[in-house]
Every structure is written in C-alpha cells, then in structure tokens.
Design an enzyme around this catalytic site. Structure first.
Site, PDB file in Angstrom:
ATOM      1  N   ALA A  85       1.027  -1.112  -0.056  1.00 46.53           N
ATOM      2  CA  ALA A  85      -0.080  -0.080  -0.059  1.00 46.53           C
ATOM      3  C   ALA A  85       1.128   1.186  -0.243  1.00 46.53           C
ATOM      4  CB  ALA A  85      -0.958   0.073   1.073  1.00 46.53           C
ATOM      5  N   GLY A 137       0.814  -5.017   0.912  1.00 45.71           N
ATOM      6  CA  GLY A 137      -0.507  -4.892  -0.014  1.00 45.71           C
ATOM      7  C   GLY A 137      -0.314  -5.344  -1.125  1.00 45.71           C
ATOM      8  N   GLU A 166      -0.571  -9.108  -0.552  1.00 44.75           N
ATOM      9  CA  GLU A 166      -1.869  -9.394  -0.434  1.00 44.75           C
ATOM     10  C   GLU A 166      -2.978  -9.312  -1.670  1.00 44.75           C
ATOM     11  OE1 GLU A 166      -1.864  -6.208   2.541  1.00 44.75           O
ATOM     12  OE2 GLU A 166      -2.901  -7.509   4.049  1.00 44.75           O
ATOM     13  N   GLU A 198       4.476  -5.004   7.349  1.00 48.23           N
ATOM     14  CA  GLU A 198       3.678  -3.869   7.872  1.00 48.23           C
ATOM     15  C   GLU A 198       4.077  -3.568   9.457  1.00 48.23           C
ATOM     16  OE1 GLU A 198       2.409  -6.325   6.014  1.00 48.23           O
ATOM     17  OE2 GLU A 198       0.646  -5.503   5.006  1.00 48.23           O
TER      18      GLU A 198
HETATM   19  N1  CAA Z   1       4.539   3.272  -0.455  1.00 46.75           N
HETATM   20  C1  CAA Z   1       5.124   4.274  -1.248  1.00 46.75           C
HETATM   21  N2  CAA Z   1       6.257   4.529  -1.783  1.00 46.75           N
HETATM   22  C2  CAA Z   1       6.936   3.442  -1.845  1.00 46.75           C
HETATM   23  C3  CAA Z   1       6.712   2.133  -1.325  1.00 46.75           C
HETATM   24  C4  CAA Z   1       5.317   2.002  -0.817  1.00 46.75           C
HETATM   25  N3  CAA Z   1       5.028   0.987  -0.079  1.00 46.75           N
HETATM   26  N4  CAA Z   1       7.764   1.186  -1.676  1.00 46.75           N
HETATM   27  C5  CAA Z   1       8.630   1.808  -2.242  1.00 46.75           C
HETATM   28  N5  CAA Z   1       8.128   3.090  -2.634  1.00 46.75           N
HETATM   29  C6  CAA Z   1       8.868   4.330  -3.095  1.00 46.75           C
HETATM   30  C7  CAA Z   1      10.198   4.619  -2.357  1.00 46.75           C
HETATM   31  O1  CAA Z   1       9.694   5.509  -1.465  1.00 46.75           O
HETATM   32  C8  CAA Z   1      11.103   5.126  -3.252  1.00 46.75           C
HETATM   33  O2  CAA Z   1      10.624   6.445  -3.961  1.00 46.75           O
HETATM   34  P1  CAA Z   1      11.413   7.662  -3.923  1.00 46.75           P
HETATM   35  O3  CAA Z   1      12.410   7.436  -4.877  1.00 46.75           O
HETATM   36  O4  CAA Z   1      10.700   8.911  -4.172  1.00 46.75           O
HETATM   37  O5  CAA Z   1      12.420   7.655  -2.517  1.00 46.75           O
HETATM   38  C9  CAA Z   1      10.529   4.156  -4.800  1.00 46.75           C
HETATM   39  O6  CAA Z   1       9.567   3.681  -4.449  1.00 46.75           O
HETATM   40  C10 CAA Z   1      11.876   3.116  -4.877  1.00 46.75           C
HETATM   41  O7  CAA Z   1      11.953   2.361  -3.727  1.00 46.75           O
HETATM   42  P2  CAA Z   1      13.422   2.414  -3.010  1.00 46.75           P
HETATM   43  O8  CAA Z   1      14.332   3.269  -3.157  1.00 46.75           O
HETATM   44  O9  CAA Z   1      12.964   2.040  -1.548  1.00 46.75           O
HETATM   45  O10 CAA Z   1      13.941   1.026  -3.635  1.00 46.75           O
HETATM   46  P3  CAA Z   1      14.742  -0.164  -2.690  1.00 46.75           P
HETATM   47  O11 CAA Z   1      15.238  -0.983  -4.027  1.00 46.75           O
HETATM   48  O12 CAA Z   1      15.923   0.562  -2.116  1.00 46.75           O
HETATM   49  O13 CAA Z   1      13.950  -0.946  -1.810  1.00 46.75           O
HETATM   50  C11 CAA Z   1      12.037  -2.064  -1.141  1.00 46.75           C
HETATM   51  C12 CAA Z   1      12.646  -1.698  -2.265  1.00 46.75           C
HETATM   52  C13 CAA Z   1      12.758  -2.963  -0.085  1.00 46.75           C
HETATM   53  C14 CAA Z   1      10.683  -2.759  -1.447  1.00 46.75           C
HETATM   54  C15 CAA Z   1      11.593  -0.748  -0.162  1.00 46.75           C
HETATM   55  O14 CAA Z   1      10.772   0.075  -1.132  1.00 46.75           O
HETATM   56  C16 CAA Z   1      10.463  -1.034   0.701  1.00 46.75           C
HETATM   57  O15 CAA Z   1      10.786  -1.613   1.638  1.00 46.75           O
HETATM   58  N6  CAA Z   1       9.502  -0.711   0.632  1.00 46.75           N
HETATM   59  C17 CAA Z   1       8.200  -0.588   1.474  1.00 46.75           C
HETATM   60  C18 CAA Z   1       7.602  -1.809   1.610  1.00 46.75           C
HETATM   61  C19 CAA Z   1       6.455  -2.096   2.722  1.00 46.75           C
HETATM   62  O16 CAA Z   1       6.644  -1.642   3.841  1.00 46.75           O
HETATM   63  N7  CAA Z   1       5.436  -2.178   2.275  1.00 46.75           N
HETATM   64  C20 CAA Z   1       4.392  -2.531   3.071  1.00 46.75           C
HETATM   65  C21 CAA Z   1       3.469  -1.269   2.987  1.00 46.75           C
HETATM   66  S1  CAA Z   1       2.227  -1.185   4.259  1.00 46.75           S
HETATM   67  C22 CAA Z   1       0.707  -2.060   3.521  1.00 46.75           C
HETATM   68  O17 CAA Z   1       0.779  -2.534   2.351  1.00 46.75           O
HETATM   69  C23 CAA Z   1      -0.576  -2.218   4.490  1.00 46.75           C
HETATM   70  C24 CAA Z   1      -1.253  -3.106   4.272  1.00 46.75           C
HETATM   71  O18 CAA Z   1      -1.401  -4.423   4.681  1.00 46.75           O
HETATM   72  C25 CAA Z   1      -2.199  -3.047   2.716  1.00 46.75           C
END
Ligand code: CAA
Length: 259
Positions: A66, A110, A113, A133
């Site tokens: 998400a 998400g 999911e 999460e």
């Molecule tokens: N939401 C918004 N933006 C996101 C995102 C997310 N879930 N995941 C990645 N992005 C964005 C980053 O912020 C980044 O944007 P900027 O260039 O503007 O900084 C861009 O995508 C590229 O990401 P990274 O630079 O972080 O890429 P990476 O290769 O270094 O890392 C990753 C990849 C490990 C997937 C890392 O991006 C990450 O940990 N993302 C978040 C994963 C996460 O926590 N997901 C759960 C979200 S909560 C949820 O989903 C609730 C639910 O139950 C529905």
C-alpha cells in the site's frame, strides 16, 4: 480500450493483460491504483469476449505495498470512515471470472495481499513475498493475515508477520503460496499461455470451478461439499456440458457457447 493513470490494459485474444504501472513508487497501491484496477476488473468481468486475466507488475516489483506516503498523512478516523482497504474485497476479489497474478520481484504488504487475491500466483524466480507492515507499526490490512495463513500455515505466516522477513520463490512454492516458479524472463509468456489455456475452457465451467475452490477457503467442509454438489449440478444444465461430453465421446475438441 480504456486508458488509465496507473495501469496498462491490453487484450490479447480472449486474455486481458493488466500491468501495474507506477515504476517511480515500485507499483505502490494508492487510491488511484485501486480505482483503476476496480474499473479494469469490472470491464473484464462484463466483457464476454474476455475469458481470463493476467495481472503483473515490473521486473523489480509486482507491488511494494500500500502507498505509505498516502497513508502517512491520514488520520485514524479517515481510515475508519472510508472503510480503508474495503474496495479491494468489493471490487477486485469480487471478480467472478478467473485471473492470475504473475509476480516478479517484490510483492510486499498490500502487494503480497493483492497477489493472494488472485486465483493463483505464478512466480518468477526473482519473486519475494512479505508482510513487513509490522515495521511501520501496523499490520496487514488487505487480507494478508488471513490469506497468507491459509496458504502457508500458521508457523510461516506468523513468523513472516512478526519479523517482516521475505520469502523467496523457492520457499513460496514449497509452502503452497504459488502454483509454479518460472525463470523471470519467461514469466509473462508463461502466464499468458496459462491464461489462454483457461480461456479455451467452457466459460461457465471456469467461473464455477473458481467459485468451488474458493469455497474451501470460505466455508466449513460440510457446507463446501454441499455447495460443490449444487454448483456441479448447475453446470450440468449448460449447453457446453452437453457439448463437452458429446465431443469427448466423438473424440473431437468441444466448441463452446459460454452458456
Ligand atoms: N509506498 C510508497 N512508496 C514506496 C513504497 C510504498 N509501499 N515502496 C517503495 N516506494 C517508493 C520509495 O519511497 C522510493 O521512492 P523515492 O524514489 O521517491 O524515494 C521508490 O519507491 C523506490 O523505492 P526504494 O528506493 O526504497 O527501492 P529499494 O530497491 O531501495 O527498496 C523495497 C525496495 C525493499 C521494496 C523498499 O522500497 C521498501 O521497503 N518498500 C516498502 C515495503 C513495505 O513496507 N510495504 C508495506 C506497506 S504497508 C501495507 O501494505 C499495508 C497493508 O497491509 C495493505
């Protein structure tokens, strides 16, 4: 052909291909993605020429969750009053026709999911699944705690939710989360071929088979078996059933009417 802000949609014969297209955010699922997918899935379900759908992302990410940036600015009351995340169940899971998730790279939160909402997942060898999460101080909200647990069992689901660790493609296949692993370079072609095979089946039978298998997740055994028999009996009323059995006896392929 409809055009969307966050997804690409194309039709290849009877197969609809939907590609998540927010590369700058690793396909993070914001409100616009949900709106776009809702419209695309509704159009697919309503179009008699389309008989299977493949949902995919990019090489790097199916979807990284998400959209955290969108959620960060919302108050708790907003999440509650919008019944945040409910649209996924109402508009995506509600799809009656079959669809496959073709997953390469990250399927996190998400994203994992969403993949689990599909009828099945085909994984590239690069796929990584996780429910991180907890690291954000929350928990899955689009079905992860339920669907992951049913797919891989309590031990692995609990460990993944509590530690946020990712599961690679091999472990995902061994655990029953995905139906198959294919080399990343072959993912799309393989998923489209599988979808075409499903699209060649009698359409009502595909819808009923999908509903039946899903019953195993949603009901107890007794109720599931009763529903299975009734749905089987429903299919015997179709013209395609008469044709399918006749074609078998006559040793030729069936020709489907979709009713
Ligand atoms: N939401 C918004 N933006 C996101 C995102 C997310 N879930 N995941 C990645 N992005 C964005 C980053 O912020 C980044 O944007 P900027 O260039 O503007 O900084 C861009 O995508 C590229 O990401 P990274 O630079 O972080 O890429 P990476 O290769 O270094 O890392 C990753 C990849 C490990 C997937 C890392 O991006 C990450 O940990 N993302 C978040 C994963 C996460 O926590 N997901 C759960 C979200 S909560 C949820 O989903 C609730 C639910 O139950 C529905």
């Amino acid at each position: 052909m409809m055009s969307f802000e966050t997804i690409l949609v194309e039709q290849r014969d009877a197969v609809t291909l939907v590609t998540l297209n927010r590369p700058q955010a690793l396909n993070a699922l914001n409100t616009q993605v949900l709106a776009d997918l809702s419209a695309a899935f509704a159009a697919y379900d309503a179009d008699p020429s389309q008989l299977c759908l493949v949902l995919t992302g990019s090489e790097k990410a199916f979807a990284a969750g998400a959209d955290i940036k969108e959620m960060a600015s919302k108050a708790a009351a907003d999440f509650f009053l919008e019944d945040f995340f409910s649209g996924w169940q109402k508009n995506v899971v509600a799809t009656r026709k079959p669809w496959i998730a073709a997953v390469a790279g990250f399927a996190l939160g998400g994203g994992c999911e969403l993949a689990m909402m599909a009828d099945f997942i085909i994984a590239a060898d690069t796929a990584k699944f996780g429910q991180p999460e907890i690291k954000l101080g929350v928990a899955p909200g689009m079905g992860g705690s339920q669907r992951l647990t049913k797919a891989v069992g309590k031990a692995k689901a609990m460990e993944m939710c509590l530690t946020g660790r990712m599961m690679g493609a091999e472990e995902a296949e061994r655990s029953g989360l995905v139906s198959r692993i294919v080399p990343a370079a072959d993912l799309l072609e393989d998923a489209l071929k599988t979808a075409a095979a499903i699209a060649a089946m009698p359409p009502m039978a595909t819808m009923v088979n999908k509903e039946m298998v899903n019953l195993a997740f949603e009901t107890g055994l007794e109720q599931g078996l009763l529903n299975e028999r009734r749905l089987f009996q429903l299919l015997t009323a179709t013209e395609d059933r008469v044709e399918g059995m006749k074609a078998f006896v006559e040793k030729r392929p069936g020709v489907w009417k979709g009713r």
